[in-house]
Design a protein around this motif. Structure first.
Motif, short mmCIF file in Angstrom:
data_model
loop_
_atom_site.label_atom_id
_atom_site.label_comp_id
_atom_site.label_asym_id
_atom_site.label_seq_id
_atom_site.Cartn_x
_atom_site.Cartn_y
_atom_site.Cartn_z
N ARG A 297 -10.31 -6.48 8.94
CA ARG A 297 -11.36 -5.49 8.68
C ARG A 297 -11.40 -5.09 7.20
NH1 ARG A 297 -10.07 -0.84 12.77
NH2 ARG A 297 -11.68 0.25 11.57
N ALA A 298 -10.22 -4.93 6.60
CA ALA A 298 -10.16 -4.59 5.18
C ALA A 298 -10.80 -5.68 4.33
CB ALA A 298 -8.71 -4.36 4.75
N LEU A 299 -10.57 -6.95 4.69
CA LEU A 299 -11.11 -8.06 3.91
C LEU A 299 -12.59 -8.27 4.17
CD1 LEU A 299 -8.07 -10.49 4.24
CD2 LEU A 299 -8.92 -9.41 2.14
N GLU A 300 -13.09 -7.83 5.31
CA GLU A 300 -14.54 -7.85 5.54
C GLU A 300 -15.23 -6.90 4.56
OE1 GLU A 300 -15.33 -6.89 9.59
OE2 GLU A 300 -14.40 -8.70 10.39
N ILE A 301 -14.57 -5.78 4.26
CA ILE A 301 -15.12 -4.79 3.35
C ILE A 301 -14.97 -5.23 1.90
CG2 ILE A 301 -14.85 -2.41 2.51
CD1 ILE A 301 -13.87 -1.74 5.41
N ASP A 302 -13.79 -5.76 1.58
CA ASP A 302 -13.50 -6.15 0.19
C ASP A 302 -12.80 -7.51 0.19
OD1 ASP A 302 -12.82 -6.42 -2.44
OD2 ASP A 302 -11.65 -4.59 -2.58
N LYS A 303 -13.57 -8.55 -0.10
CA LYS A 303 -13.04 -9.91 -0.06
C LYS A 303 -12.08 -10.20 -1.22
CE LYS A 303 -16.87 -12.05 2.47
NZ LYS A 303 -17.49 -10.78 2.89
N SER A 304 -11.98 -9.28 -2.17
CA SER A 304 -11.08 -9.49 -3.30
C SER A 304 -9.83 -8.61 -3.21
CB SER A 304 -11.82 -9.19 -4.62
OG SER A 304 -12.22 -7.83 -4.67
N PHE A 305 -9.52 -8.13 -2.01
CA PHE A 305 -8.40 -7.21 -1.81
C PHE A 305 -7.11 -8.02 -1.66
CE2 PHE A 305 -7.29 -3.00 0.56
CZ PHE A 305 -6.33 -2.74 -0.38
N ALA A 306 -6.40 -8.21 -2.78
CA ALA A 306 -5.22 -9.08 -2.81
C ALA A 306 -4.14 -8.61 -1.83
CB ALA A 306 -4.65 -9.14 -4.23
N TYR A 307 -3.93 -7.30 -1.74
CA TYR A 307 -2.86 -6.79 -0.88
C TYR A 307 -3.08 -7.16 0.59
CZ TYR A 307 -0.62 -4.03 -4.53
OH TYR A 307 0.06 -3.65 -5.65
N SER A 308 -4.33 -7.15 1.03
CA SER A 308 -4.59 -7.47 2.44
C SER A 308 -4.35 -8.95 2.73
CB SER A 308 -6.02 -7.07 2.83
OG SER A 308 -6.11 -5.67 2.95
N TYR A 309 -4.72 -9.83 1.78
CA TYR A 309 -4.38 -11.25 1.95
C TYR A 309 -2.86 -11.42 2.03
CZ TYR A 309 -9.11 -12.99 0.96
OH TYR A 309 -10.44 -13.28 1.02
N ASN A 310 -2.17 -10.73 1.15
CA ASN A 310 -0.72 -10.83 1.08
C ASN A 310 -0.07 -10.35 2.38
OD1 ASN A 310 1.79 -11.23 0.03
ND2 ASN A 310 1.69 -9.60 -1.47
N ASN A 311 -0.51 -9.17 2.85
CA ASN A 311 0.07 -8.60 4.06
C ASN A 311 -0.29 -9.41 5.30
OD1 ASN A 311 1.33 -6.43 2.74
ND2 ASN A 311 -0.55 -5.24 2.74
N ARG A 312 -1.52 -9.91 5.34
CA ARG A 312 -1.91 -10.76 6.48
C ARG A 312 -1.12 -12.06 6.48
NH1 ARG A 312 -8.12 -12.62 7.30
NH2 ARG A 312 -7.51 -14.11 5.67
N GLY A 313 -0.85 -12.59 5.29
CA GLY A 313 -0.02 -13.79 5.20
C GLY A 313 1.35 -13.55 5.78
#
Length: 392
Positions: A297-313
């Motif tokens: 959901r966070a990445l749907e809002i902001d596709k450049s949110f590095a922390y969410s990619y990191n945490n999802r990884g």
């Protein structure tokens, strides 16, 4: 006849609302560019969303326009200059509503000074009414906040003007502290904001700046003390609850943190930071599948949110989907190559693959970037223990 009238009215509304938004945002952007000699970006139909939009550029003016007129949600002007003076901010904030008022005056003149065909006469009358409405809606201060696309809170022009005029009374120290903050000198900025608060200037903006600074330098105790004072004096918004939740996360009171993130998201469902922090807390609680839904959901809002990619990884790695997790980590690195949690989570990836020496190097890299990276000492100790046993 009624069908034709309805069709004409719909056509006029489809023409009028987008055009008024264009004039209003240009009323902000053009003076901002002329005064600062720097770029400005306006969003037409959204509060900062570039998705499903097309881009236009004219010199120092950048424009993002939503394709679908039926999904327009107002507009936003973002000047790119830093350290803009209060007087210049007041001018370009005021010129947005004034542009609407100017359109109203022109429409009024055209509607009554010329003998136009019925449709055109009706068009300019609607323009007149909508322009006046737009002017009043923006110039009258409103307590209702605006949810920006990145999850931050905005305000209408009237409220912004009230705050800017209030800021004119602030001491020079206040703006020096903001300059230090913008230069990432958070410790120095925190010290100045501390001095300002202790001198008696205890308004909500100063408290928030002080809290932001102390959070960034990881002085959670000081930030919590300021929050305790802030809550007695002012109303909390979505960002406030999100930051307070971060403090409780640091103290490992995860139940309280989750409750605060939940309140934050009730106030602003688009707060990507609260979504990310809620997912991060679920990772700590080892609820990885549930955590992924928040990162998505966070990445749907902001596709450049590095922390969410990191945490999802990290979530995917812990679920055994390690190559998917690596892909997310790599995307995070492209966006933010200096994030200590990227190196920590990449170390966990290699640890899962049994490459312990590589994992240790990455954990040490993470610790060198931020000594307070979550669980980093435990991870280093575990890998060192394994390597020492293997040596024997």
């Amino acid at each position: 006849m009624k069908t034709q009238l309805m069709a004409e009215l719909l056509a006029i509304l489809l023409i009028s609302r987008p055009l008024l938004t264009v004039f209003h945002e240009l009323g902000h952007a053009i003076p901002a560019i002329l005064m600062t000699r720097e770029r400005a970006t306006i969003f037409l139909g959204s509060y900062g969303d570039t998705d499903k939009s097309f881009r236009l550029a004219f010199g120092k003016l950048e424009i993002w326009i939503k394709y679908n007129l039926f999904k327009w949600k107002g507009g936003l002007c973002v000047p790119h200059a830093s350290n803009i003076s209060i007087n210049k901010k007041i001018i370009y904030t005021l010129t947005g509503p004034l542009a609407s008022l100017l359109i109203a005056i022109i429409s009024c003149y055209i509607a009554f000074a010329y003998k136009l065909k019925d449709f055109l006469s009706f068009l300019f009358l609607v323009f007149l009414l909508l322009s006046i409405f737009d002017f009043l809606k923006n110039i009258i201060p409103s307590n209702q906040s605006i949810m920006l696309h990145d999850g931050k809170i905005g305000h209408n022009d009237g409220t912004s003007l009230v705050r800017l005029f209030r800021h004119k009374k602030y001491p020079k120290q206040y703006f020096d502290a903001i300059a230090l903050y913008n230069n990432k000198q958070y410790t120095e900025a925190a010290s100045v904001f501390d001095t300002i608060l202790s001198s008696g200037l205890k308004d909500q903006d100063t408290y928030r700046w002080a809290i932001y600074c102390h959070l960034l330098i990881k002085n959670y105790r000081k930030a919590k003390n300021y929050f305790d004072e802030f809550r007695k004096r002012f109303q909390m918004n979505s960002e406030d609850y999100s930051n307070l939740g971060l403090i409780y996360s640091h103290y490992e009171n995860h139940e309280k943190a989750m409750k605060l993130y939940g309140i934050s998201l009730k106030l602003n469902p688009m707060n990507s930071y609260s979504l990310n922090n809620q997912g991060y807390t679920l990772n700590i609680l080892e609820k990885y599948e549930e955590a992924i839904t928040f990162f998505d959901r966070a990445l749907e809002i902001d596709k450049s949110f590095a922390y969410s990619y990191n945490n999802r990884g990290f979530s995917k790695i812990k679920l055994g989907r390690i190559e998917e997790g690596l892909h997310d980590l790599n995307q995070s690195f492209e966006l933010d190559p200096y994030n200590p949690y990227y190196f920590r989570n990449l170390g966990i990836y290699y640890q899962e693959r049994g490459e312990y020496q590589k994992a240790l190097e990455l954990f040490l890299k993470s610790k060198s970037l931020d000594n307070y990276t979550h669980d980093i000492d435990t991870l280093i100790a575990e890998v060192k223990k394994y390597l020492s046993q293997k040596a024997y």
